[in-house]
Design an enzyme around this catalytic site. Structure first.
Site, short mmCIF file in Angstrom:
data_model
loop_
_atom_site.label_atom_id
_atom_site.label_comp_id
_atom_site.label_asym_id
_atom_site.label_seq_id
_atom_site.Cartn_x
_atom_site.Cartn_y
_atom_site.Cartn_z
N GLY A 251 0.78 -1.24 0.00
CA GLY A 251 0.00 0.00 0.00
C GLY A 251 0.81 1.29 0.00
O GLY A 251 0.42 2.27 -0.62
N GLU B 135 4.35 4.24 6.07
CA GLU B 135 3.06 3.53 6.01
C GLU B 135 2.06 4.30 5.17
O GLU B 135 2.11 5.52 5.11
CB GLU B 135 2.48 3.41 7.43
CG GLU B 135 2.58 2.03 8.04
CD GLU B 135 1.67 0.99 7.40
OE1 GLU B 135 1.22 1.18 6.25
OE2 GLU B 135 1.43 -0.03 8.04
N ASP B 136 1.15 3.57 4.54
CA ASP B 136 0.08 4.23 3.78
C ASP B 136 -1.01 4.75 4.71
O ASP B 136 -1.39 5.91 4.65
CB ASP B 136 -0.51 3.27 2.73
CG ASP B 136 -0.86 1.90 3.30
OD1 ASP B 136 -0.59 1.66 4.50
OD2 ASP B 136 -1.39 1.06 2.56
N ASP C 266 -4.91 2.68 10.81
CA ASP C 266 -6.34 2.54 11.12
C ASP C 266 -6.46 2.23 12.61
O ASP C 266 -6.34 3.12 13.44
CB ASP C 266 -6.90 1.44 10.20
CG ASP C 266 -8.40 1.31 10.25
OD1 ASP C 266 -9.02 1.90 11.14
OD2 ASP C 266 -8.98 0.61 9.42
N LYS D 199 -6.66 7.26 10.13
CA LYS D 199 -8.14 7.18 10.17
C LYS D 199 -8.65 7.56 11.55
O LYS D 199 -8.16 7.03 12.55
CB LYS D 199 -8.57 5.75 9.87
CG LYS D 199 -9.36 5.61 8.60
CD LYS D 199 -9.92 4.22 8.47
CE LYS D 199 -9.98 3.84 7.01
NZ LYS D 199 -10.59 2.53 6.80
N ARG E 13 -5.18 0.21 -6.84
CA ARG E 13 -3.90 0.80 -6.43
C ARG E 13 -3.43 1.80 -7.47
O ARG E 13 -2.64 2.69 -7.19
CB ARG E 13 -2.82 -0.28 -6.30
CG ARG E 13 -3.06 -1.26 -5.17
CD ARG E 13 -1.78 -2.06 -4.92
NE ARG E 13 -2.03 -3.28 -4.18
CZ ARG E 13 -2.11 -3.35 -2.85
NH1 ARG E 13 -1.96 -2.27 -2.13
NH2 ARG E 13 -2.33 -4.49 -2.25
#
Ligand code: XMP
Ligand code: MG
Length: 236
Positions: A79, A144-145, A148, A177, A213
């Site tokens: 990701g 990191e993408d 969460d 998030k 993606r």
């Protein structure tokens, strides 16, 4: 009676409105097979790139003030791949040196965090144990993408410390998030690009079962997008 200047303005608007309409319709470039697969835009490519420039400046400053050493940038596949490419490009423009490594973590099945995180880290030694020889003594920046619940990083970061023995680990995430009803995150990032609402998003490296993606922008997935059978695209 119509003045010459009015005629000019009418002509001007007749020309301009269709041009503006056309550019609005083409603002988001995506493969035609994804038509109706999104229910809303979260972040445009331009907005993402502008924020990444700021993040690179913050990282550069951090490297100069705190670590003073060349960081090891670790991309969490798949990701974060797109974010990683653009972040490293911005660091190059700042003349910030770095080395790169890749790890793979997988926790999502469909649109739900599975709770179980699978990690693929590095090379194996003669006894079949995973080794992270490039991490030893390094100032690691984990890229990191999306953060969460924090389950992935809560598992990944201690493993990297234990197996890699780095001097430090800082985490930069493009997206953070916001969790429902104030649930505490299991892990907090050091650098955050954007705080986003608790919806399932796709694009800019983020997938839904390996699709999407390739989108430039970040969207909320629609029901049609969730129900789409990716195999249709593979059969030519
Ligand atoms: P946790 O809960 O472990 O989640 O912090 C982090 C990982 O889950 C994936 N993830 C998403 N992937 N759209 C995606 O495409 C999303 O909205 C989303 N939310 C979480 C992602 O792999 C991330 O590293
Ligand atoms: Mg990820």
């Amino acid at each position: 009676m119509l003045h010459q200047s009015d005629t000019f303005s009418i002509l001007y608007y007749m020309l301009l409105i269709p041009i503006q309409w056309k550019s609005a319709a083409n603002q988001f470039l995506y493969p035609p097979e994804y038509q109706s697969h999104f229910s809303g835009l979260v972040l445009s490519h331009e907005k993402i790139r502008a924020r990444i420039r700021e993040l690179a400046a913050l990282l550069h400053q951090h490297c100069q003030v705190h670590a003073r050493a060349r960081p090891l940038l670790v991309c969490t596949l798949k990701g974060a791949c797109t974010f990683f490419v653009h972040l490293t490009e911005e660091l190059q423009l700042l003349r910030q040196g770095f080395d790169v490594e890749f790890v793979r973590a997988k926790s999502y099945v469909g649109t739900e965090s599975s709770g179980a995180v699978r990690l693929l880290l590095g090379q194996e030694d003669a006894d079949g144990l995973e080794v992270l020889e490039h991490f030893k003594g390094r100032h690691v920046v984990l890229v990191e993408d999306i953060l969460d619940t924090g389950t992935t990083l809560e598992k990944l970061v201690p493993v990297l410390h234990e197996k890699g023995q780095p001097a430090s680990i800082q985490v930069v995430t493009l997206l953070d998030k916001r969790l429902k009803d104030g649930t505490e995150k299991k892990f907090k990032a050091d650098f955050i690009g954007f705080s986003i609402p608790d919806v399932f998003i796709i694009g800019y490296g983020l997938d839904y079962n390996e699709l999407y993606r390739d989108l430039r922008d970040i969207f909320v997935i629609s029901q049609a997008g969730i129900e789409f059978d990716a195999k249709k695209l593979h059969d030519g």
